[in-house]
Design a protein around this motif. Structure first.
Motif, short mmCIF file in Angstrom:
data_model
loop_
_atom_site.label_atom_id
_atom_site.label_comp_id
_atom_site.label_asym_id
_atom_site.label_seq_id
_atom_site.Cartn_x
_atom_site.Cartn_y
_atom_site.Cartn_z
N PHE A 261 -46.81 -12.61 -11.46
CA PHE A 261 -47.50 -11.44 -12.05
C PHE A 261 -48.96 -11.77 -12.37
O PHE A 261 -49.86 -11.01 -11.99
CB PHE A 261 -46.76 -10.97 -13.31
N PRO A 262 -49.26 -12.89 -13.09
CA PRO A 262 -50.66 -13.18 -13.40
C PRO A 262 -51.50 -13.40 -12.14
O PRO A 262 -52.67 -12.99 -12.08
CB PRO A 262 -50.59 -14.46 -14.23
N THR A 263 -50.92 -14.05 -11.12
CA THR A 263 -51.69 -14.33 -9.89
C THR A 263 -52.10 -13.03 -9.21
O THR A 263 -53.23 -12.88 -8.76
CB THR A 263 -50.84 -15.18 -8.91
N ILE A 264 -51.17 -12.08 -9.17
CA ILE A 264 -51.43 -10.79 -8.53
C ILE A 264 -52.56 -10.06 -9.27
O ILE A 264 -53.54 -9.61 -8.67
CB ILE A 264 -50.15 -9.91 -8.53
N THR B 116 -50.76 -6.46 -18.58
CA THR B 116 -50.52 -7.72 -19.29
C THR B 116 -49.24 -7.63 -20.13
O THR B 116 -48.53 -8.62 -20.33
CB THR B 116 -51.76 -8.08 -20.14
N PHE B 117 -48.94 -6.45 -20.61
CA PHE B 117 -47.65 -6.19 -21.26
C PHE B 117 -46.53 -6.57 -20.26
O PHE B 117 -45.57 -7.27 -20.59
CB PHE B 117 -47.60 -4.72 -21.65
N ALA B 118 -46.70 -6.13 -19.01
CA ALA B 118 -45.69 -6.45 -17.98
C ALA B 118 -45.60 -7.95 -17.71
O ALA B 118 -44.52 -8.48 -17.45
CB ALA B 118 -46.01 -5.70 -16.68
N VAL B 119 -46.74 -8.65 -17.80
CA VAL B 119 -46.76 -10.11 -17.60
C VAL B 119 -45.79 -10.78 -18.58
O VAL B 119 -45.11 -11.74 -18.25
CB VAL B 119 -48.20 -10.67 -17.77
#
Ligand code: ACO
Length: 379
Positions: A131-134, A335-338
């Protein structure tokens, strides 16, 4: 009970979970029985919390090292996905970017439909790692910058900031973002978690369930409050304007963003911790403006609204915290989803392990005894 219409399923228990427990009356939240405050007080890594949620117990040192190495292996994006992100319109909403890329990831997975526990954990780790990379890759590209590759020696929180901003973040910023990720990891049966479970209930794959969860989180009634808190802080502009802002907003019967919660009728336990984290980051970065406006707004609002059970919620200090570490407004919900990918995948593992198709009913309120009229005879 079976024939009763319950709009919004309010109060309906739709599943059992061993993941998180919410005590709304007393403002408490527990992951597998552990109060969330204990993770933050002990500087627990987000990775430890994820392991706890997925395995039901905290990892030993070597299990944690192994898990972090697995995430480090998974973080880089396959060439095809990295290339696809380069082709996305730069104006795209990052939530749509995340949702679309997760769906795309299913096509690059060697075994997406195997619902055995080991394979589910493998897919969950891949999703969580990427997720963070995307998001960071897309954020860099839309600014005309090259994506920054993840580093194997950084934690999940540190890697996210490093890939977003292209420089190693300060310790307070990492601590604050790690705490944020810990605090939002899971929260009972919320809308996106339920959405994910409904998809899994048909025995569809985890990528599909997470794509749907992201779609659900995007709505302003769920994950969309921090950008609106940030807009409020910008509108207030300076701490001394907060009192007047609140007075006028309440006179106009407007809601103050980041205040109030359906479940917590006292302090949201996450908000209290995020307040301290936001304060620390303000000290480290020297940018105190957003924290000070938020603090003044909180005092002005809560002094007037506490009697109605209205206090700051998790989204309130999320806004200045994330903004101060370089997360722009439109990356706040992603970022919530991260963080929440931890809770979503935990609930999915529970759903797949003890599945029943989720298939409620609708009450028919349309016309009856109507008849088909051939098209030539319609007036
Ligand atoms: N500011 C001012 N007054 C408020 C606020 C607020 N933020 N929230 C509720 N109230 C008032 C209502 O006007 C109502 O007053 P009344 O009884 O005099 O009419 C009373 O409090 C109860 O409000 P409800 O809408 O019934 O409370 P509910 O539990 O349904 O709402 C909600 C919870 C949606 C979060 C609400 O407090 C709100 O809109 N807050 C602002 C938006 C926000 O911060 N959302 C993020 C929530 S946290 C999360 O999703 C992770």
């Amino acid at each position: 009970m079976a024939d009763q219409l319950i709009k919004g399923l309010e109060g309906v228990i739709v599943a059992q979970t061993s993941s998180s427990k919410i005590d709304g009356q007393n403002g408490r939240l527990f992951y597998r029985g552990v109060p969330i405050e204990e993770f933050v007080e002990n500087n627990a890594l987000y990775e430890e919390v994820v392991y706890l949620l997925w395995h039901g117990r905290l990892p030993t040192r070597s299990e944690l090292d192994q898990f972090m190495a697995q995430l480090a292996e998974e973080r880089p994006l396959p060439e095809g996905i990295a290339e696809a992100i380069r082709e996305y319109p730069r104006s795209a909403d990052p939530m749509v970017v995340l949702r679309t890329t997760v769906s795309l990831m299913a096509m690059y997975d060697e075994n997406p439909d195997d619902l055995s526990p080991d394979n589910l954990r493998r897919i969950a780790a891949r999703l969580l790692a990427r997720f963070p990379t995307i998001l960071a890759a897309f954020h860099r590209l839309r600014q005309g910058l090259e994506p920054v590759a993840p580093r194997k020696d950084l934690t999940h929180a540190a890697n996210y900031l490093y890939m977003l901003n292209g420089e190693e973040p300060g310790p307070r910023s990492v601590e604050g973002v790690n705490a944020y990720l810990v605090l939002l990891a899971d929260h009972g049966m919320n809308a996106s978690t339920f959405t994910a479970r409904v998809v899994a209930g048909t025995q569809a794959d985890m990528y599909g369930a997470i794509t749907a969860a992201i779609a659900s989180l995007k709505g302003p009634l769920h994950g969309g409050a921090p950008p609106r808190v940030m807009a409020t802080l910008e509108k207030i502009g300076s701490p001394e304007n907060a009192e007047r802002f609140v007075e006028e907003a309440l006179e106009r019967h407007e809601r103050i963003m980041g205040i109030g919660h359906r479940v917590y009728k006292t302090w949201d336990p996450r908000a209290k911790i995020l307040r301290e984290m936001a304060r620390n980051i303000a000290e480290e970065t020297g940018n105190r403006k957003w924290f000070e406006i938020a603090h003044a707004l909180e005092q002005a609002a809560v002094s007037r609204l506490a009697s109605k059970g209205l206090y700051t919620n998790v989204d309130f200090y999320t806004a200045p915290l994330l903004y101060s570490v370089g997360v722009p407004v439109d990356l706040m919900t992603p970022t919530f989803a991260v963080s929440r990918i931890a809770g979503w995948t935990t609930h999915l593992m529970e759903q797949y392990a003890d599945n029943r198709l989720i298939r409620p009913r609708a009450e028919y309120v349309g016309p009856v005894d109507e008849h088909y009229i051939p098209v030539e005879q319609r007036g």
